[in-house]
Write an enzyme that holds these catalytic residues in place. Structure first.
Site, PDB file in Angstrom:
ATOM      1  N   HIS A  61      -0.054   6.212   9.201  1.00  0.00           N
ATOM      2  CA  HIS A  61       0.692   4.973   9.468  1.00  0.00           C
ATOM      3  C   HIS A  61       2.167   5.135   9.082  1.00  0.00           C
ATOM      4  CE1 HIS A  61       0.968   0.427   9.483  1.00  0.00           C
ATOM      5  NE2 HIS A  61       2.014   0.746   8.737  1.00  0.00           N
ATOM      6  N   GLU A  62       2.395   5.624   7.885  1.00  0.00           N
ATOM      7  CA  GLU A  62       3.783   5.728   7.415  1.00  0.00           C
ATOM      8  C   GLU A  62       4.553   6.787   8.200  1.00  0.00           C
ATOM      9  OE1 GLU A  62       4.557   3.291   5.680  1.00  0.00           O
ATOM     10  OE2 GLU A  62       2.533   2.701   5.101  1.00  0.00           O
ATOM     11  N   GLY A 122       0.830  -1.205   0.000  1.00  0.00           N
ATOM     12  CA  GLY A 122       0.000   0.000   0.000  1.00  0.00           C
ATOM     13  C   GLY A 122       0.856   1.243   0.000  1.00  0.00           C
TER      14      GLY A 122
HETATM   15 ZN   LIG Z   1       3.803  -0.174   8.211  1.00  0.00          ZN
END
Ligand SMILES: [Zn+2]
Length: 851
Positions: free
Chosen positions: A303-304, A267
């Site tokens: 998230h990143e 992703g």
């Molecule tokens: Zn991750």
């Protein structure tokens, strides 16, 4: 002097006698010929005298090696992806410089240094050279010590065609023109692991820089998509500030580029300062996209960015630690997204994702969250729901037990203690234990090292005692297993009073006051515990409609989800589940309805096309249509979750309920949205796409496929692509399967189209047969690690005939992935459920509806 031979080496771990300190990497990609040449100079610190250096290299042609300026012999060990360098004279303890020249290929497998493509406005194919290094593919871009523990500084220089854009981890610090080419040098990185290196080169556009308290933030994308970047920049700026505050530590690098790539296997990827994404997870128009599509973008960016500290600044020592890296980033993604848009109730919707982990964790073939990892490929199976969703849920459970502030203190302590270094899982528990004084390691270890999770049975013992007993929950309740128990933090609410106990044996008793008689008892109050709850009849009787409305959304969600799981396990008859679901008519929260719709879809699969289907459709309409009617038309300023619920119910009533009126309205919405994307509420437009496909003919099929080909946003494109797997016509579904392999669908998406086709309600078996017969072709074309995700949908093929067919195929085509065993077990569970209950369910449905 230590004399070593390659035979004595550990095949998976490089010798630690030599360690890289700094890489000077210079790469010259040719987009036209899909190749590159490079040179790397590595400062190597040697502990004791050695006669050779062993590092990683794969799919590279090495043309020259020197050590401290003198030519050195070298050999490539392709099987072990290693380069062994043997200088004439021993390398003395101290610092040496290893220089290597090499050539490589920009591959099409979406790993290492690879080729991504897009069509420009004139229809010409343009090439981007980009990277995906995690886990062990940095060695495909340049020779390196490609293990997370070998942290070093990376100084990167890219030598590119004059008109191209190039970005990497560090800020651009120098640019020169040499022989008509542009040579760009990037700032040295902090010490980091090789899997975090990023290089992107192509004809790309870059947004204006957003100054986030001194951190420059930009978005890099293919030309012509600049109007889709505002949302991501807003989320990125918010998240950067939020994480600096949460961790109490400044952002560890000098800038952030968010890079949208047309071809990407995962992703997104947390490369330090140069984060890469699939386009649909970064480029979005909020005015025409659904809440889910926006939330996906916000989630993934958060998230990143969470990884910049947890993962990049502090890194797992070896790949066994990948689960904690990902689980923690998942936890932080939800926390940051919840802060960004409180109205999205992100911790509640995380319950839906946790159910995805329960689904696998209820199987005998589930795995422990952490396990020993020898070969890096052993960790491939860690990139699954048990890592992300179970791991994230366990951290949420711990956070709710300790209290958010004590949890956060422990995390900050951990990051400061291990900054720029590597850790094992227990280091996090110990850090939280040190600041909180709670036995965190003792609580967490069984959750990490035992498979599965508990069901807690709650029962009344007289009027004054609440008894809680734990057992492992399995769909296959007849299976022989070890008696496991977990240290379970249980929040219990009696009336308005919540108490917390740590249930760390098989059972415990909680004294109730006499005046508690008749009060509602909620076990797993707040809903964050990673366990299921089974109430005895007396307690269940107290959870009537009046009591339900006093529960939180997540608590009600859990009731529905637990009931569906009880049905799969054979403990609750389908007809009784349906009656239970019909008790939620007054429900107005999206998350609870999502659980209801998931259960309804599951019930529908027990019937197939057989008798009972019409009666079932009536019951679905009877349950869901009144709520849809009650929601009315979209209103300006209504909450995003209300609009989302309307979309969910349109799909449920239109497809599962087969409602002709909703199908007709869906065609109207679809037509209107096709003419003007802003004319229809995005939730209705998206839901209508699915309904139109599920009820559409060949002409509709062509229309949707053309919309996929001509889509102007990634979201519109994907909606139409996946809708092609919804058609209720064998020929059209097969056309979708062929389309997925035709080259018109990017290989990053094709496996997921085929997965959706296998999950098709009526013709999944045909799609499976197609996949089975095209296996070699698909395997050669799709990115590594995506075949297993495609196969996941065979669990829906719930007849024993198909169980045998699938099993026979995989006996001949083993995948070497423990997830396959889980998928096959789940398929058997589903076949068992259908065989045992499908007929009686149909008969009971046909006998009459109580509503
Ligand atoms: Zn991750």
């Amino acid at each position: 002097m230590a004399v070593t031979t390659t035979e004595s080496l550990d095949p998976y771990r490089l010798p630690t006698t030599a360690r890289p300190r700094r890489y000077d990497v210079r790469l010259r990609p040719s987009l036209e010929s899909a190749s590159f040449t490079g040179r790397v100079e590595i400062d190597v610190v040697v502990d004791t005298d050695v006669d050779m250096l062993v590092l990683n290299a794969a799919e590279l042609v090495v043309t020259n090696c020197t050590v401290d300026g003198a030519d050195a012999a070298f050999e490539l060990d392709e099987a072990n992806e290693r380069l062994v360098v043997r200088p004439d004279a021993a390398i003395r303890a101290g610092t040496s410089q290893l220089a290597i020249e090499f050539d490589g290929v920009l591959n099409d497998k979406l790993r290492g240094f690879y080729r991504s493509t897009y069509r420009d406005d004139d229809g010409n194919e343009q090439v981007i050279a980009t990277t995906q290094m995690e886990a062990t593919d940095c060695r495909r871009a340049f020779p390196c010590w490609d293990e997370p523990e070998f942290k070093a500084v990376f100084a990167i220089t890219l030598d590119v065609d004059a008109d191209l854009t190039a970005v990497s981890n560090g800020t651009e610090v120098e640019r020169s023109t040499i022989e008509g080419r542009t040579v760009i040098r990037f700032a040295d990185t902090m010490v980091m692991s090789s899997y975090l290196v990023a290089l992107v080169v192509g004809d790309l556009a870059v947004t204006d820089t957003v100054d986030v308290d001194g951190i420059p933030l930009r978005l890099v994308h293919v030309p012509g998509k600049g109007h889709l970047t505002d949302f991501a920049l807003d989320v990125g700026a918010f998240s950067l500030r939020w994480f600096q505050d949460y961790y109490g530590i400044a952002y560890p690098s000098d800038k952030v580029d968010l890079v949208a790539l047309p071809d990407f296997a995962a992703g997104a990827m947390e490369n330090l300062g140069c984060i890469t994404f699939r386009e649909n997870l970064l480029l979005i128009d909020p005015s025409t996209s659904t809440q889910s599509e926006q939330q996906n973008v916000a989630d993934v960016i958060a998230h990143e960015l969470a990884h910049m500290w947890f993962g990049d600044l502090v890194t797992m020592r070896w790949w066994n630690g990948i689960w904690l890296n990902e689980a923690f980033a998942t936890f932080m993604e939800i926390a940051a997204c919840d802060a960004y848009r409180p109205d999205w109730e992100r911790w509640t919707s995380f319950g839906v994702e946790r159910s995805g982990a329960f689904e696998v964790d209820s199987l005998l073939t589930t795995r422990t969250v952490e396990f020993e990892v020898h070969s890096p490929s052993d960790a491939d199976a860690m990139f699954d729901v048990l890592t992300y969703q179970k791991g994230g849920s366990l951290l949420r459970m711990l956070e709710q037990y300790l209290g958010p502030e004590r949890f956060r203190e422990g995390v900050g302590h951990y990051l400061r203690l291990h900054a720029h270094a590597n850790t094992e899982t227990a280091d996090l528990w110990d850090a939280i234990e040190a600041t909180s004084g709670e036995p965190v390691r003792r609580i967490m270890d069984p959750w990490i090292w035992q498979p599965g999770y508990p069901l807690i049975r709650a029962s009344l013992d007289g009027t004054s005692t609440l008894r809680l007993q734990q057992h492992r929950f399995l769909f296959d309740g007849d299976a022989e297993t070890d008696e496991l128990t977990w240290p379970v933090p249980v929040h219990v609410r009696v009336g308005d009073t919540t108490t917390t106990v740590l249930l760390d044996s098989s059972e415990t008793a909680i004294a109730l006051a006499d005046d508690d008689a008749g009060l509602t008892v909620v076990v797993n109050a707040g809903g964050s515990g990673y366990f299921r709850v089974g109430y005895d009849d007396a307690l269940r009787a107290r959870l009537g409609p009046d009591a339900l409305s006093q529960l939180t959304t997540l608590e009600r969600y859990n009731l529905v989800d637990d009931a569906w799981a009880a049905t799969v396990a054979g403990e609750l008859a389908p007809i009784d589940l349906l009656a239970f679901l019909e008790g939620f008519r007054d429900e107005r929260d999206h998350a609870v309805w999502q659980a209801i719709v998931i259960a309804l879809r599951g019930l529908g699969r027990l019937l197939g096309d057989g008798p009972g289907r019409d009666a079932f459709r009536r019951r679905v309409r009877g349950l869901a249509a009144p709520t849809l009617a009650d929601l009315g038309e979209p209103e300006q300023g209504e909450s995003g979750l209300t609009a989302k619920l309307r979309g969910l119910l349109v799909g449920a009533v239109g497809v599962l309920g087969g409602d002709a009126g909703v199908q007709a309205r869906s065609r109207e919405w679809y037509d209107a949205a096709s003419a003007d994307p802003n004319a229809v509420d995005p939730e209705l437009a998206a839901a209508a796409t699915t309904v139109v496909a599920a009820t559409g003919d060949a002409a509709t099929y062509e229309r949707l496929r053309d919309r996929f080909l001509d889509a102007t946003t990634p979201q519109e494109q994907l909606r139409h692509l996946y809708a092609l797997a919804e058609f209720d016509d064998a020929d059209l579904l097969l056309a979708t399967c062929e389309f997925a392999l035709s080259g018109a669908v990017k290989t990053q998406n094709a496996p997921f189209v085929l997965r959706a086709a296998i999950a098709n309600r009526h013709h999944g078996a045909l799609a499976w047969a197609f996949v089975r017969d095209s296996w070699a072709e698909a395997d050669a074309a799709f990115p590594p690690g995506t075949m297993i995700r495609m196969v996941d949908a065979v669990k829906f093929l719930n007849t024993y005939e198909l169980v045998d067919d699938v099993a026979a195929f995989f006996a001949e085509h083993p995948m070497g992935d423990q997830r396959l065993g889980q998928i096959l077990e789940r398929q058997r569970i589903n076949a068992r459920l259908r065989t045992r209950t499908g007929e009686s369910f149909a008969t009971q449905l046909a006998a009459g509806s109580p509503s």
